[in-house]
Design a protein around this motif. Structure first.
Motif, PDB file in Angstrom:
ATOM      1  N   GLY A 181      93.142 -34.904  -0.727  1.00  0.00           N
ATOM      2  CA  GLY A 181      92.659 -36.316  -0.530  1.00  0.00           C
ATOM      3  C   GLY A 181      92.464 -36.782   0.803  1.00  0.00           C
ATOM      4  O   GLY A 181      91.940 -38.025   0.955  1.00  0.00           O
ATOM      5  N   ARG A 182      93.028 -36.091   1.476  1.00  0.00           N
ATOM      6  CA  ARG A 182      92.990 -36.683   3.140  1.00  0.00           C
ATOM      7  C   ARG A 182      91.861 -36.143   3.673  1.00  0.00           C
ATOM      8  O   ARG A 182      91.153 -35.481   3.159  1.00  0.00           O
ATOM      9  N   CYS A 183      91.788 -37.017   4.782  1.00  0.00           N
ATOM     10  CA  CYS A 183      90.534 -36.520   5.671  1.00  0.00           C
ATOM     11  C   CYS A 183      90.977 -36.074   6.809  1.00  0.00           C
ATOM     12  O   CYS A 183      90.635 -36.310   7.992  1.00  0.00           O
ATOM     13  N   HIS A 184      91.831 -34.890   7.049  1.00  0.00           N
ATOM     14  CA  HIS A 184      92.529 -34.508   8.107  1.00  0.00           C
ATOM     15  C   HIS A 184      92.081 -33.030   8.215  1.00  0.00           C
ATOM     16  O   HIS A 184      92.253 -32.303   7.136  1.00  0.00           O
ATOM     17  N   ARG A 185      92.041 -32.457   9.330  1.00  0.00           N
ATOM     18  CA  ARG A 185      91.450 -31.360   9.737  1.00  0.00           C
ATOM     19  C   ARG A 185      92.495 -29.982   9.115  1.00  0.00           C
ATOM     20  O   ARG A 185      91.987 -28.980   8.769  1.00  0.00           O
ATOM     21  N   PHE A 186      93.784 -30.432   9.024  1.00  0.00           N
ATOM     22  CA  PHE A 186      94.836 -29.422   8.605  1.00  0.00           C
ATOM     23  C   PHE A 186      94.478 -29.055   7.169  1.00  0.00           C
ATOM     24  O   PHE A 186      94.884 -28.040   6.760  1.00  0.00           O
ATOM     25  N   ASP A 187      94.011 -30.048   6.463  1.00  0.00           N
ATOM     26  CA  ASP A 187      93.701 -29.673   4.965  1.00  0.00           C
ATOM     27  C   ASP A 187      92.282 -28.802   4.698  1.00  0.00           C
ATOM     28  O   ASP A 187      92.209 -28.494   3.522  1.00  0.00           O
ATOM     29  N   TYR A 188      91.527 -28.839   5.587  1.00  0.00           N
ATOM     30  CA  TYR A 188      90.138 -28.195   5.486  1.00  0.00           C
ATOM     31  C   TYR A 188      89.899 -26.790   5.951  1.00  0.00           C
ATOM     32  O   TYR A 188      90.614 -26.539   7.085  1.00  0.00           O
ATOM     33  N   GLY A 189      89.071 -26.305   5.454  1.00  0.00           N
ATOM     34  CA  GLY A 189      88.861 -24.867   5.965  1.00  0.00           C
ATOM     35  C   GLY A 189      87.553 -24.196   6.021  1.00  0.00           C
ATOM     36  O   GLY A 189      86.660 -25.211   5.398  1.00  0.00           O
ATOM     37  N   TYR A 190      87.255 -23.265   6.209  1.00  0.00           N
ATOM     38  CA  TYR A 190      86.025 -22.633   6.392  1.00  0.00           C
ATOM     39  C   TYR A 190      85.006 -23.119   7.419  1.00  0.00           C
ATOM     40  O   TYR A 190      83.798 -23.302   7.218  1.00  0.00           O
ATOM     41  N   PHE A 191      85.595 -23.489   8.432  1.00  0.00           N
ATOM     42  CA  PHE A 191      84.562 -24.264   9.445  1.00  0.00           C
ATOM     43  C   PHE A 191      83.817 -23.148  10.213  1.00  0.00           C
ATOM     44  O   PHE A 191      84.457 -22.075  10.330  1.00  0.00           O
ATOM     45  N   ALA A 192      82.579 -23.561  10.394  1.00  0.00           N
ATOM     46  CA  ALA A 192      81.592 -22.577  10.763  1.00  0.00           C
ATOM     47  C   ALA A 192      81.159 -22.957  12.289  1.00  0.00           C
ATOM     48  O   ALA A 192      81.900 -23.447  13.103  1.00  0.00           O
ATOM     49  N   GLN A 193      79.842 -22.591  12.405  1.00  0.00           N
ATOM     50  CA  GLN A 193      79.481 -22.771  13.723  1.00  0.00           C
ATOM     51  C   GLN A 193      79.419 -24.421  14.180  1.00  0.00           C
ATOM     52  O   GLN A 193      79.272 -24.831  15.566  1.00  0.00           O
ATOM     53  N   GLY A 194      79.074 -25.035  13.241  1.00  0.00           N
ATOM     54  CA  GLY A 194      78.558 -26.612  13.286  1.00  0.00           C
ATOM     55  C   GLY A 194      77.432 -26.683  13.943  1.00  0.00           C
ATOM     56  O   GLY A 194      76.481 -25.908  14.171  1.00  0.00           O
ATOM     57  N   THR A 195      76.968 -28.126  14.195  1.00  0.00           N
ATOM     58  CA  THR A 195      75.592 -28.330  14.657  1.00  0.00           C
ATOM     59  C   THR A 195      76.121 -29.225  15.636  1.00  0.00           C
ATOM     60  O   THR A 195      76.599 -30.378  15.531  1.00  0.00           O
ATOM     61  N   GLN A 196      75.198 -29.278  16.927  1.00  0.00           N
ATOM     62  CA  GLN A 196      75.466 -30.129  18.039  1.00  0.00           C
ATOM     63  C   GLN A 196      74.641 -31.070  18.115  1.00  0.00           C
ATOM     64  O   GLN A 196      73.396 -31.162  17.654  1.00  0.00           O
ATOM     65  N   VAL A 197      75.250 -32.458  18.228  1.00  0.00           N
ATOM     66  CA  VAL A 197      74.385 -33.695  18.326  1.00  0.00           C
ATOM     67  C   VAL A 197      74.827 -34.224  19.916  1.00  0.00           C
ATOM     68  O   VAL A 197      75.820 -34.211  20.386  1.00  0.00           O
ATOM     69  N   ILE A 198      73.604 -34.687  20.628  1.00  0.00           N
ATOM     70  CA  ILE A 198      73.621 -34.997  21.932  1.00  0.00           C
ATOM     71  C   ILE A 198      72.984 -36.218  21.820  1.00  0.00           C
ATOM     72  O   ILE A 198      71.743 -36.366  21.576  1.00  0.00           O
ATOM     73  N   VAL A 199      73.648 -37.453  22.501  1.00  0.00           N
ATOM     74  CA  VAL A 199      73.195 -38.758  22.401  1.00  0.00           C
ATOM     75  C   VAL A 199      73.134 -39.448  23.979  1.00  0.00           C
ATOM     76  O   VAL A 199      74.150 -39.259  24.681  1.00  0.00           O
ATOM     77  N   SER A 200      72.024 -39.562  24.346  1.00  0.00           N
ATOM     78  CA  SER A 200      71.790 -39.947  25.731  1.00  0.00           C
ATOM     79  C   SER A 200      71.591 -41.303  26.044  1.00  0.00           C
ATOM     80  O   SER A 200      71.130 -42.205  24.945  1.00  0.00           O
ATOM     81  N   SER A 201      71.986 -41.987  26.864  1.00  0.00           N
ATOM     82  CA  SER A 201      72.080 -43.453  27.091  1.00  0.00           C
ATOM     83  C   SER A 201      70.774 -43.798  27.726  1.00  0.00           C
ATOM     84  O   SER A 201      70.062 -43.019  28.278  1.00  0.00           O
TER      85      SER A 201
END
Length: 125
Positions: free
Chosen positions: A105-125
């Motif tokens: 029930g936590r939201c901590h990376r140690f408890d989660y798995g199967y991390f994949a490539q992810g999706t990149q977000v770039i925010v410009s000012s």
């Protein structure tokens, strides 16, 4: 084999919006896992952004994104979403979704798995 696929990232100007999507295949009983969105920037640890329980109730939202990001899920589609509004340059990161493998029930990376490539977000000012 569990396969995770994130999508929806891109480059936007500050104040803009993006909606990230995540699908998982091979994960038995998707609706029995709390799910989370995490993000990582170079040189920093992966941090929890928002998590949602099996029934669709949000259990955690990072202070830095409160009021701007909304997590949701569709168990029938085995999908997870992150609506990001009023984006800021400090939101620039690679975003990942993952299931809570420890069912703690936590939201901590140690408890989660199967991390994949992810999706990149770039925010410009």
């Amino acid at each position: 084999e569990v396969q995770v696929a994130e999508s929806g990232g891109g480059s936007v100007q500050a104040g803009g919006s993006l909606r990230l999507s995540c699908t998982m295949s091979g994960l038995r009983s998707f609706d029995e896992y709390q799910m989370g969105w995490f993000r990582r920037t170079p040189g920093k640890e992966r941090e929890g952004v928002a998590c949602i329980n099996e029934e669709g109730r949000t259990t955690y939202v990072a202070d830095s994104v409160k009021g701007r990001f909304t997590i949701s899920r569709d168990n029938a589609e085995r999908a997870l979403y992150l609506q990001m509004n009023d984006l800021k340059p400090e939101d620039t990161a690679t975003y990942y979704c993952a299931p809570d493998l420890l069912h703690g029930g936590r939201c901590h990376r140690f408890d989660y798995g199967y991390f994949a490539q992810g999706t990149q977000v770039i925010v410009s000012s």
